[in-house]
Design a protein around this motif. Structure first.
Motif, PDB file in Angstrom:
ATOM      1  N   MET A 194      36.286  15.233  32.323  1.00  0.00           N
ATOM      2  CA  MET A 194      36.553  16.185  31.234  1.00  0.00           C
ATOM      3  C   MET A 194      37.391  17.356  31.745  1.00  0.00           C
ATOM      4  O   MET A 194      37.113  17.911  32.812  1.00  0.00           O
ATOM      5  N   ASP A 195      38.420  17.700  30.990  1.00  0.00           N
ATOM      6  CA  ASP A 195      39.283  18.824  31.351  1.00  0.00           C
ATOM      7  C   ASP A 195      38.754  20.097  30.693  1.00  0.00           C
ATOM      8  O   ASP A 195      38.902  20.295  29.495  1.00  0.00           O
ATOM      9  N   ILE A 196      38.102  20.955  31.477  1.00  0.00           N
ATOM     10  CA  ILE A 196      37.513  22.194  30.958  1.00  0.00           C
ATOM     11  C   ILE A 196      38.590  23.265  30.829  1.00  0.00           C
ATOM     12  O   ILE A 196      39.316  23.555  31.777  1.00  0.00           O
ATOM     13  N   GLN A 197      38.687  23.874  29.640  1.00  0.00           N
ATOM     14  CA  GLN A 197      39.641  24.949  29.415  1.00  0.00           C
ATOM     15  C   GLN A 197      38.916  26.298  29.404  1.00  0.00           C
ATOM     16  O   GLN A 197      37.816  26.403  28.871  1.00  0.00           O
ATOM     17  N   VAL A 198      39.543  27.289  29.994  1.00  0.00           N
ATOM     18  CA  VAL A 198      38.969  28.640  30.087  1.00  0.00           C
ATOM     19  C   VAL A 198      39.922  29.619  29.416  1.00  0.00           C
ATOM     20  O   VAL A 198      41.111  29.650  29.706  1.00  0.00           O
ATOM     21  N   ARG A 199      39.398  30.410  28.480  1.00  0.00           N
ATOM     22  CA  ARG A 199      40.220  31.413  27.795  1.00  0.00           C
ATOM     23  C   ARG A 199      40.181  32.754  28.502  1.00  0.00           C
ATOM     24  O   ARG A 199      41.176  33.470  28.569  1.00  0.00           O
ATOM     25  N   HIS A 200      39.012  33.140  28.993  1.00  0.00           N
ATOM     26  CA  HIS A 200      38.874  34.474  29.583  1.00  0.00           C
ATOM     27  C   HIS A 200      37.729  34.453  30.590  1.00  0.00           C
ATOM     28  O   HIS A 200      36.565  34.498  30.221  1.00  0.00           O
ATOM     29  N   SER A 201      38.071  34.373  31.858  1.00  0.00           N
ATOM     30  CA  SER A 201      37.057  34.340  32.905  1.00  0.00           C
ATOM     31  C   SER A 201      36.607  35.754  33.257  1.00  0.00           C
ATOM     32  O   SER A 201      37.315  36.729  33.012  1.00  0.00           O
ATOM     33  N   LEU A 202      35.427  35.855  33.824  1.00  0.00           N
ATOM     34  CA  LEU A 202      34.919  37.129  34.332  1.00  0.00           C
ATOM     35  C   LEU A 202      34.926  37.053  35.854  1.00  0.00           C
ATOM     36  O   LEU A 202      34.180  36.275  36.450  1.00  0.00           O
ATOM     37  N   ILE A 203      35.780  37.855  36.471  1.00  0.00           N
ATOM     38  CA  ILE A 203      35.925  37.836  37.922  1.00  0.00           C
ATOM     39  C   ILE A 203      34.782  38.619  38.556  1.00  0.00           C
ATOM     40  O   ILE A 203      34.507  39.758  38.163  1.00  0.00           O
ATOM     41  N   HIS A 204      34.130  38.005  39.531  1.00  0.00           N
ATOM     42  CA  HIS A 204      32.981  38.625  40.179  1.00  0.00           C
ATOM     43  C   HIS A 204      33.406  39.911  40.896  1.00  0.00           C
ATOM     44  O   HIS A 204      34.509  40.005  41.448  1.00  0.00           O
ATOM     45  N   LYS A 205      32.513  40.883  40.906  1.00  0.00           N
ATOM     46  CA  LYS A 205      32.826  42.178  41.513  1.00  0.00           C
ATOM     47  C   LYS A 205      33.127  42.068  43.002  1.00  0.00           C
ATOM     48  O   LYS A 205      33.902  42.870  43.544  1.00  0.00           O
ATOM     49  N   ASP A 206      32.541  41.083  43.695  1.00  0.00           N
ATOM     50  CA  ASP A 206      32.845  40.911  45.115  1.00  0.00           C
ATOM     51  C   ASP A 206      34.297  40.491  45.318  1.00  0.00           C
ATOM     52  O   ASP A 206      34.947  40.898  46.300  1.00  0.00           O
ATOM     53  N   SER A 207      34.819  39.703  44.385  1.00  0.00           N
ATOM     54  CA  SER A 207      36.232  39.326  44.462  1.00  0.00           C
ATOM     55  C   SER A 207      37.132  40.522  44.191  1.00  0.00           C
ATOM     56  O   SER A 207      38.210  40.661  44.787  1.00  0.00           O
ATOM     57  N   ILE A 208      36.698  41.394  43.273  1.00  0.00           N
ATOM     58  CA  ILE A 208      37.471  42.610  43.007  1.00  0.00           C
ATOM     59  C   ILE A 208      37.534  43.473  44.262  1.00  0.00           C
ATOM     60  O   ILE A 208      38.586  44.050  44.589  1.00  0.00           O
ATOM     61  N   LEU A 209      36.445  43.554  45.002  1.00  0.00           N
ATOM     62  CA  LEU A 209      36.441  44.323  46.245  1.00  0.00           C
ATOM     63  C   LEU A 209      37.455  43.764  47.240  1.00  0.00           C
ATOM     64  O   LEU A 209      38.096  44.517  47.984  1.00  0.00           O
ATOM     65  N   GLN A 210      37.602  42.453  47.268  1.00  0.00           N
ATOM     66  CA  GLN A 210      38.606  41.860  48.150  1.00  0.00           C
ATOM     67  C   GLN A 210      40.013  42.222  47.698  1.00  0.00           C
ATOM     68  O   GLN A 210      40.891  42.502  48.532  1.00  0.00           O
ATOM     69  N   ILE A 211      40.220  42.233  46.385  1.00  0.00           N
ATOM     70  CA  ILE A 211      41.533  42.623  45.855  1.00  0.00           C
ATOM     71  C   ILE A 211      41.844  44.077  46.195  1.00  0.00           C
ATOM     72  O   ILE A 211      42.990  44.428  46.515  1.00  0.00           O
ATOM     73  N   ILE A 212      40.830  44.917  46.141  1.00  0.00           N
ATOM     74  CA  ILE A 212      41.004  46.347  46.411  1.00  0.00           C
ATOM     75  C   ILE A 212      41.490  46.595  47.834  1.00  0.00           C
ATOM     76  O   ILE A 212      42.090  47.632  48.133  1.00  0.00           O
ATOM     77  N   ASP A 213      41.278  45.638  48.743  1.00  0.00           N
ATOM     78  CA  ASP A 213      41.757  45.793  50.118  1.00  0.00           C
ATOM     79  C   ASP A 213      43.271  45.980  50.179  1.00  0.00           C
ATOM     80  O   ASP A 213      43.802  46.475  51.179  1.00  0.00           O
ATOM     81  N   GLU A 214      43.980  45.590  49.116  1.00  0.00           N
ATOM     82  CA  GLU A 214      45.423  45.777  49.084  1.00  0.00           C
ATOM     83  C   GLU A 214      45.806  47.236  48.861  1.00  0.00           C
ATOM     84  O   GLU A 214      46.980  47.599  48.974  1.00  0.00           O
ATOM     85  N   HIS A 215      44.830  48.072  48.534  1.00  0.00           N
ATOM     86  CA  HIS A 215      45.065  49.505  48.357  1.00  0.00           C
ATOM     87  C   HIS A 215      44.565  50.265  49.585  1.00  0.00           C
ATOM     88  O   HIS A 215      43.699  49.791  50.319  1.00  0.00           O
ATOM     89  N   ASP A 216      45.101  51.440  49.751  1.00  0.00           N
ATOM     90  CA  ASP A 216      44.747  52.249  50.923  1.00  0.00           C
ATOM     91  C   ASP A 216      43.501  53.086  50.638  1.00  0.00           C
ATOM     92  O   ASP A 216      43.518  54.315  50.741  1.00  0.00           O
ATOM     93  N   ILE A 217      42.441  52.406  50.223  1.00  0.00           N
ATOM     94  CA  ILE A 217      41.156  53.067  50.014  1.00  0.00           C
ATOM     95  C   ILE A 217      40.059  52.188  50.624  1.00  0.00           C
ATOM     96  O   ILE A 217      40.248  50.975  50.780  1.00  0.00           O
ATOM     97  N   GLU A 218      38.971  52.797  50.974  1.00  0.00           N
ATOM     98  CA  GLU A 218      37.838  52.050  51.530  1.00  0.00           C
ATOM     99  C   GLU A 218      36.738  52.002  50.473  1.00  0.00           C
ATOM    100  O   GLU A 218      35.902  52.899  50.370  1.00  0.00           O
ATOM    101  N   ALA A 219      36.767  50.951  49.691  1.00  0.00           N
ATOM    102  CA  ALA A 219      35.807  50.815  48.599  1.00  0.00           C
ATOM    103  C   ALA A 219      34.432  50.460  49.138  1.00  0.00           C
ATOM    104  O   ALA A 219      34.278  49.525  49.931  1.00  0.00           O
ATOM    105  N   LEU A 220      33.431  51.214  48.700  1.00  0.00           N
ATOM    106  CA  LEU A 220      32.051  50.959  49.113  1.00  0.00           C
ATOM    107  C   LEU A 220      31.307  50.121  48.085  1.00  0.00           C
ATOM    108  O   LEU A 220      30.383  49.381  48.433  1.00  0.00           O
ATOM    109  N   GLN A 221      31.722  50.236  46.823  1.00  0.00           N
ATOM    110  CA  GLN A 221      30.974  49.556  45.769  1.00  0.00           C
ATOM    111  C   GLN A 221      31.888  49.272  44.582  1.00  0.00           C
ATOM    112  O   GLN A 221      32.807  50.041  44.284  1.00  0.00           O
ATOM    113  N   CYS A 222      31.621  48.160  43.914  1.00  0.00           N
ATOM    114  CA  CYS A 222      32.329  47.800  42.691  1.00  0.00           C
ATOM    115  C   CYS A 222      31.302  47.462  41.625  1.00  0.00           C
ATOM    116  O   CYS A 222      30.402  46.648  41.866  1.00  0.00           O
TER     117      CYS A 222
END
Length: 320
Positions: free
Chosen positions: A1-29
Motif C-alpha cells: 500500500m502506498d501511504i500518502q501524507v499531507r502534513h507530518s509533525l516533525i519531532h522536536k528532537d529533529s528540530i534540535l538537529q536542524i537548529i545546529d545550522e544556526h549559531d546558537i546552542e539550543a538547550l530545549q525545543c
C-alpha cells in the motif's frame, strides 16, 4: 500500500538537529502549535526563539523569501525578525514524508497576547499605522505569488465554498454567496483605494505586548494589497470575538491608526466590505486546508451562520 501524507509533525528532537545550522546552542525545543505552519519554541541559556516549519504546498521558497524581505525591511520597528544560519541563509530545506518543507528561525517577541480593551486597542491601531508607514518603500526581488485583492480574497475562495454550500444548503445559499461577492466587487471598483504592503492577519493573536509596547509576528499571510483590508481585519476580530466592547475598542483602534497615518474617505467606506471579504477568505482557507481544521464543523448550522453574516454585513443585502 502506498501511504500518502499531507502534513507530518516533525519531532522536536529533529528540530534540535536542524537548529545546529544556526549559531546558537539550543538547550530545549517545545512544540507550540500546529496549523497552516508548525511552530516550535527554542530555548537557549540566555535567549528564546521561535522556529517555524512551513507546510508543503502552502508557501513556496520564493513566497517565503518575499515574506522575510518584508520583515527585514520592517526590522527595528517592533517585529519578530528572521535569524540567519551559519552559512548566511535563512531557509533550511527539510525533506518531510509529504515533500520539501522550509524552516526559519525567528526572534521571540517578549510579553503576552494583548488583552482587548480600549487602551490596548489604541496601541494596536498605532502599531498598524507605523507598520504601513514603514513598509511604504518596501522593495524585493521575490514574488509572493498572490495579492490581497478581490481575486485572492473572494474569487479563489468562492471556487472552494460554492460546491459545499450547494451540497449542504442548496442552490439559494450558493446564489446568495455569488450575489454578495459581485456586490462587493462592484462597490470596490467605485472606490479609489490605497494599495501597499499588508500584514494580512493583523489582530491580537499575532502580537505580544511588553511594557506597553507591541511587537508583531506571524507574517504568513502578508502580501501587497488593499491597505483597508489590513485595517478591517482588526475590526472583524472585534466583531467576532469582542462584540460587547466592539464599538469603543474599534473607535480607539481607529484613533490610534489615524494618529500615525491618514486613511482616505474611500478607504474608510470600504472597511465593511472587507469585513465580509475576510469572512469569505477565512472560510475558503479553512475548507481548503481540512487537514488543519478537520471537517466535523462543516455542517448546515455553521454554513447558515456564514450566510446570515454575509446578508447582514452590508446594508441592502438583507433581503437577498
Amino acid at each position: 500500500m502506498d501511504i500518502q501524507v499531507r502534513h507530518s509533525l516533525i519531532h522536536k528532537d529533529s528540530i534540535l538537529q536542524i537548529i545546529d545550522e544556526h549559531d546558537i546552542e539550543a538547550l530545549q525545543c517545545d512544540f507550540l502549535a500546529r496549523g497552516l505552519n508548525d511552530t516550535y519554541l527554542i530555548t537557549t541559556e540566555k535567549e528564546t526563539y521561535i522556529y517555524r516549519l512551513y507546510r508543503t504546498g502552502w508557501r513556496d521558497r520564493e513566497a517565503i523569501l518575499f515574506e522575510l524581505d518584508a520583515i527585514n525591511h520592517l526590522q527595528g520597528d517592533r517585529v519578530s525578525f528572521p535569524i540567519k544560519k551559519k552559512d548566511g541563509n535563512y531557509l533550511t530545506e527539510v525533506k518531510a514524508p509529504e515533500g520539501v518543507r522550509y524552516g526559519v528561525l525567528f526572534s521571540y517577541s517578549k510579553g503576552e497576547r494583548p488583552q482587548i480593551n480600549v487602551e490596548n486597542s489604541k496601541i494596536i491601531g498605532e502599531t498598524l499605522g507605523r507598520l504601513h508607514n514603514k513598509s511604504d518603500k518596501l522593495t524585493t526581488q521575490h514574488e509572493r505569488g498572490f495579492e490581497l485583492d478581490t481575486e485572492h480574497l473572494l474569487d479563489e475562495q468562492v471556487a472552494v465554498i460554492s460546491p459545499i454550500l450547494k451540497k449542504c444548503l442548496g442552490n439559494e445559499a450558493e446564489e446568495t454567496l455569488h450575489i454578495v461577492v459581485e456586490n462587493i466587487k462592484t462597490d470596490l471598483t467605485e472606490l479609489n483605494l490605497e494599495t501597499g504592503f499588508c500584514h494580512g492577519d493583523f489582530h491580537n493573536h499575532n502580537m505580544h505586548i511588553h511594557d506597553g509596547v507591541i511587537e508583531v509576528f506571524d507574517f504568513d499571510c502578508c502580501a501587497m494589497g488593499y491597505r483597508a483590508y489590513d485595517v478591517a481585519v482588526s475590526w472583524w476580530n472585534l466583531k467576532n470575538n469582542y462584540k460587547n466592547i466592539e464599538t469603543e475598542c474599534w473607535d480607539a483602534f481607529l484613533k490610534g491608526y489615524l494618529e500615525e497615518r491618514k486613511l482616505a474617505d474611500d478607504d474608510l467606506k470600504s472597511l465593511p466590505l472587507f469585513i465580509t471579504a475576510r469572512r469569505i477568505w477565512l472560510l475558503g482557507t479553512m475548507l481548503r486546508n481540512d487537514d488543519v481544521w478537520g471537517t466535523n464543523w462543516i455542517n448546515s448550522r455553521s454554513l447558515e451562520l456564514f450566510i446570515w453574516q454575509l446578508k447582514t454585513d452590508r446594508l441592502g443585502d438583507e433581503d437577498i
